[in-house]
Design a protein around this motif. Sequence first.
Motif, PDB file in Angstrom:
ATOM      1  N   PRO A 127     -50.317  76.959  34.866  1.00  0.00           N
ATOM      2  CA  PRO A 127     -50.831  78.333  34.919  1.00  0.00           C
ATOM      3  C   PRO A 127     -51.686  78.727  33.721  1.00  0.00           C
ATOM      4  O   PRO A 127     -51.729  78.038  32.699  1.00  0.00           O
ATOM      5  CB  PRO A 127     -49.554  79.177  34.942  1.00  0.00           C
ATOM      6  N   ASN A 128     -52.311  79.867  33.862  1.00  0.00           N
ATOM      7  CA  ASN A 128     -53.055  80.482  32.771  1.00  0.00           C
ATOM      8  C   ASN A 128     -52.077  80.856  31.648  1.00  0.00           C
ATOM      9  O   ASN A 128     -50.917  81.199  31.903  1.00  0.00           O
ATOM     10  CB  ASN A 128     -53.749  81.738  33.310  1.00  0.00           C
ATOM     11  N   CYS A 129     -52.578  80.832  30.409  1.00  0.00           N
ATOM     12  CA  CYS A 129     -51.681  81.062  29.265  1.00  0.00           C
ATOM     13  C   CYS A 129     -51.051  82.465  29.292  1.00  0.00           C
ATOM     14  O   CYS A 129     -49.928  82.650  28.806  1.00  0.00           O
ATOM     15  CB  CYS A 129     -52.401  80.836  27.954  1.00  0.00           C
ATOM     16  N   THR A 130     -51.738  83.438  29.850  1.00  0.00           N
ATOM     17  CA  THR A 130     -51.192  84.799  29.864  1.00  0.00           C
ATOM     18  C   THR A 130     -49.960  84.852  30.763  1.00  0.00           C
ATOM     19  O   THR A 130     -48.923  85.414  30.401  1.00  0.00           O
ATOM     20  CB  THR A 130     -52.284  85.780  30.341  1.00  0.00           C
ATOM     21  N   SER A 226     -60.595  89.016  35.494  1.00  0.00           N
ATOM     22  CA  SER A 226     -59.992  87.829  36.132  1.00  0.00           C
ATOM     23  C   SER A 226     -58.605  87.518  35.572  1.00  0.00           C
ATOM     24  O   SER A 226     -57.718  87.085  36.308  1.00  0.00           O
ATOM     25  CB  SER A 226     -60.910  86.616  35.980  1.00  0.00           C
ATOM     26  N   GLU A 227     -58.388  87.771  34.286  1.00  0.00           N
ATOM     27  CA  GLU A 227     -57.065  87.488  33.697  1.00  0.00           C
ATOM     28  C   GLU A 227     -55.980  88.339  34.361  1.00  0.00           C
ATOM     29  O   GLU A 227     -54.836  87.905  34.504  1.00  0.00           O
ATOM     30  CB  GLU A 227     -57.074  87.807  32.200  1.00  0.00           C
ATOM     31  N   GLU A 228     -56.325  89.552  34.732  1.00  0.00           N
ATOM     32  CA  GLU A 228     -55.346  90.464  35.359  1.00  0.00           C
ATOM     33  C   GLU A 228     -54.986  89.991  36.766  1.00  0.00           C
ATOM     34  O   GLU A 228     -53.823  90.041  37.178  1.00  0.00           O
ATOM     35  CB  GLU A 228     -55.936  91.881  35.371  1.00  0.00           C
ATOM     36  N   VAL A 251     -55.788  92.760  27.298  1.00  0.00           N
ATOM     37  CA  VAL A 251     -56.469  93.273  26.108  1.00  0.00           C
ATOM     38  C   VAL A 251     -56.555  92.158  25.063  1.00  0.00           C
ATOM     39  O   VAL A 251     -55.568  91.462  24.813  1.00  0.00           O
ATOM     40  CB  VAL A 251     -55.685  94.479  25.531  1.00  0.00           C
ATOM     41  N   ARG A 252     -57.737  91.992  24.470  1.00  0.00           N
ATOM     42  CA  ARG A 252     -57.913  91.008  23.400  1.00  0.00           C
ATOM     43  C   ARG A 252     -57.664  91.697  22.059  1.00  0.00           C
ATOM     44  O   ARG A 252     -58.182  92.797  21.824  1.00  0.00           O
ATOM     45  CB  ARG A 252     -59.336  90.467  23.453  1.00  0.00           C
ATOM     46  N   VAL A 253     -56.880  91.081  21.201  1.00  0.00           N
ATOM     47  CA  VAL A 253     -56.542  91.672  19.901  1.00  0.00           C
ATOM     48  C   VAL A 253     -56.886  90.685  18.778  1.00  0.00           C
ATOM     49  O   VAL A 253     -57.009  89.486  19.021  1.00  0.00           O
ATOM     50  CB  VAL A 253     -55.037  92.051  19.832  1.00  0.00           C
TER      51      VAL A 253
HETATM   52  C1  2RA Z   1     -57.595  83.678  27.499  1.00  0.00           C
HETATM   53  N1  2RA Z   1     -55.962  83.238  29.176  1.00  0.00           N
HETATM   54  O1  2RA Z   1     -56.704  84.079  26.742  1.00  0.00           O
HETATM   55  C2  2RA Z   1     -57.261  82.886  28.687  1.00  0.00           C
HETATM   56  C3  2RA Z   1     -57.398  81.444  28.394  1.00  0.00           C
HETATM   57  N2  2RA Z   1     -57.206  80.660  29.563  1.00  0.00           N
HETATM   58  O2  2RA Z   1     -58.775  83.912  27.317  1.00  0.00           O
END
Ligand code: 2RA
Length: 353
Positions: A127-130, A226-228, A251-253
């Motif tokens: 899976p995706n890391c999130t 897309s991450e959501e 959210v990117r921090v």
């Molecule tokens: C991100 N989850 O943190 C993505 C990487 N696959 O950008």
Amino acid sequence: RKPTLALIGATGAVGTVMRDIISGRENVYGDIKLVASARSAGKVLRVRGEDLVVQELTPEVFEGVDIAIFDVPDEVSATWVPIAAERGAVVIDKSGTFRMNPEVPLVVPEVNPEAARERPLGIISTPNCTTLSMMAAMGALHEEYGLRELVVASYQAVSGAGVAGSARLYDEVEALAGDRTVGQTAGDVRKVLQNKLSGAESPFPAPVAFNVVPWAGSLKDGGWASEEIKLRNESRKILGIHDLKVSATCVRVPVITTHSLAVHATFEREITVADAHRILEAAPTVVVMDDPANGVFPTPADVVGTDPTYVGRIRQALDFPNTLDLFVCGDNLRKGAALNAAEIAELVAAEFG
Ligand code: 2RA
């Protein structure tokens, strides 16, 4: 016999952590091949104490390979994963390309290890890391209390965007450090970065130093990132709950490595904080850090470089029945990427007995 392993994308951010993880775990492989694009071929990299020459990604490189772990962009996986599988390798793919394919299992070894055995295409997705940052914890709670709904806010580290993501945060911090007036007026930070970083392109849509950016991934229908959407679809598939209600804001921090998630989780039955502690403390790959009276809760700084999923701030929601609020942290390059793939590879390697 011990299977031959190939690591595709051996030189990237996750590839580097992958070599470290493989070197530190039980040695279940025969030969190991390191594979990357033509640009990186010929480099010498260390794994399991051996210096190996990186080989170029070609169809022939898969001859004799039993297990291939891919950590490459989606479009590279789309082309090369089927080639590796056709040549007989069991492929463990970290990209988003095959995750939702019904013929490809999406595996988190703590949650659905049995799924790894059913792989009609010879492909297993990770899976995706999130999503992965919370799966070990949510899987354990689901097993006993039946998960019904998840509302999640993520706090994602810049290394999720690869080496370029980490480099950008370091560059921005360096450009902004020392001037304590920057950030007091809208536009300040952008102006300084534009000047000092000479307009260099960022992997993020806004400054990430001294900021938070409510965006991760690409634009999907309805304004979702897309991450959501990944978090929703992947959680459903891994947990086997096709109608799980999920809503997320990603959210990117300004954190280098380790994703954090604030999770609001609703279950079929009432669940207390003590129940959650009991279950999570018994889960082998979960660490509970939850003593707020003494300032004990997980933060990325406590977690980076380690393997478990950390959980703290566990509370029974005051206004929502059968619901817990909790805070989860996981190293996005380890359990979020390389470690989960390595654990799946070990499940497959065990089949070679
Ligand atoms: C991100 N989850 O943190 C993505 C990487 N696959 O950008």
